[in-house]
Design a protein around this motif. Sequence first.
Motif, PDB file in Angstrom:
ATOM      1  N   ALA A   1       0.877  -1.173   0.000  1.00 18.19           N
ATOM      2  CA  ALA A   1       0.000   0.000   0.000  1.00 18.19           C
ATOM      3  C   ALA A   1       0.914   1.223   0.000  1.00 18.19           C
ATOM      4  O   ALA A   1       1.502   1.566   1.015  1.00 18.19           O
TER       5      ALA A   1
ATOM      6  N   ILE B   1      -4.054   6.842   0.890  1.00 16.00           N
ATOM      7  CA  ILE B   1      -5.069   5.791   0.879  1.00 16.00           C
ATOM      8  C   ILE B   1      -6.398   6.393   0.442  1.00 16.00           C
ATOM      9  O   ILE B   1      -6.984   7.229   1.143  1.00 16.00           O
TER      10      ILE B   1
ATOM     11  N   SER C   1       2.598   4.779   3.682  1.00 10.65           N
ATOM     12  CA  SER C   1       1.496   5.707   3.445  1.00 10.65           C
ATOM     13  C   SER C   1       1.339   6.681   4.611  1.00 10.65           C
ATOM     14  O   SER C   1       1.480   6.298   5.767  1.00 10.65           O
TER      15      SER C   1
ATOM     16  N   SER D   1      -9.420   2.840   4.084  1.00 16.27           N
ATOM     17  CA  SER D   1      -8.643   2.106   5.097  1.00 16.27           C
ATOM     18  C   SER D   1      -9.446   0.931   5.632  1.00 16.27           C
ATOM     19  O   SER D   1      -8.911  -0.165   5.844  1.00 16.27           O
TER      20      SER D   1
END
Length: 350
Positions: A72, A76, A113, A121
Amino acid sequence: EAAIGNIAYAQANNIIDGTKSFPEFRQYMIDEFGLDEESETETYKTISYSEYSKQIDDDVSDSDNEIAVITAEGAIMEGDIAQGVAGANGVVKQIRSAHEDDNTKAIVFRVNSPGGSIIASEMMRDELLVAKSKGIKVIVSMGDYAASGGVYISTPADFIFAEPTTITGSIGVAIALPTLENAMDYIGVNFDGVVTSKHGGWDPTQPIDDDLDKIFASWGADAYDRFVNFVAESRSKSYEDIKAVAGGRVWLATDALEIGLVDEIGGIDAAIAYAAQSAEIDDYHVEYYGQELSPEELILKELLENFDVSLGEPRVLSALDGISKLYETLIGIREPKAFLTCEGCLVDLD
C-alpha cells in the motif's frame, strides 16, 4: 562536491572503468562478445530487453508454499492504484487474490502511506481480516512512513516490523470539508429549494453552522474512538494506553517500539523471513503482487537489487540515484496522472 557528472572523479573513484567514443565502444564490444554475423551492419552480439527479461526468474524455489507481498504505497483513497495513491479497490483485489490462493501461507503487507480515507482504510483492513480468518499469517512491514490510515490498515497484523527511520503513529481523525459559500456570493449564484429536515439540503455551497459543526465533530469523535479501539485490540493494550500515545502524535520507529506500536525494527526481508517462520514453512517462494513490470523496468529492478557494491558509500549512492530515478520515471509515465492530496480530500485530474 565533484558530482557524478565529473568524469575524472568517477574514473578516479572506480565508479566507471574509462571513457570511449561510440566507434571505440562498438569495437570493444565486438572484441569482448563477438561479431553479430546476422546483422546487416558491423556490430556486436546483443539481446533485446524483452528477450533478456524472459530469462529473469521471480524465484528459484519450486515449492508450492507462497508468501504474498502486497504493497500500500501513497495516499489511501477509494478507487484504483495509481502513482502516489494506494487505491483501495486495487489493493483489496490483490489481498483477495492472495487469500483465495490455497498456496498462500502468509501475507507480508508493506505499508508506505501517510494515511487518507477512512472508508478506503476500512476496506483494506476488512480484507486482511478475511485472510486471517483462513489461518493466513499477516505480517506488516512499514516503510518510510505508516501514519494515521497507515496505522489503521496495519491493525490486523500478527506482527509489525518498521524501518529504523519509519515515521508512524498520527492516530487521529480529521474531517475537512471545503465550503464555497463566499465564492457563490462573489459570482452572484443563489440556491433555493424545499427540504424536510434542518440540514437535509446542506451542501458545500452553504456555510457550516454551529449545529452542523457539532454533528461533524460527533462523527469525528466516533471514528476516533473506533480507531483507538482497533489499535488497542491489535497491540493487546487498553484503550487508555493507546489514547495516551494517540491524539495525532507521530513517533519515530525506535520510540514506537518502546511504546508498543511496533514489534521489531527491520526491513522487508526480515518481515518475509518472519512470515515464513510464523507459517512454519522452510521451503517457499515469494509472490509480489502489483502491476506487471515492463522488460525495461524488470531489468532496472534486477540491477538495483543485485549491485555488487557497498551501498553505504556516498559515491555509489550518487551513481545509483540516476538509475533509481530512471526506474521511477518509467513506472510513472505508464499511466500519467496529476493529483493534489491533502488530509481530507483528493482532487484527481484525468
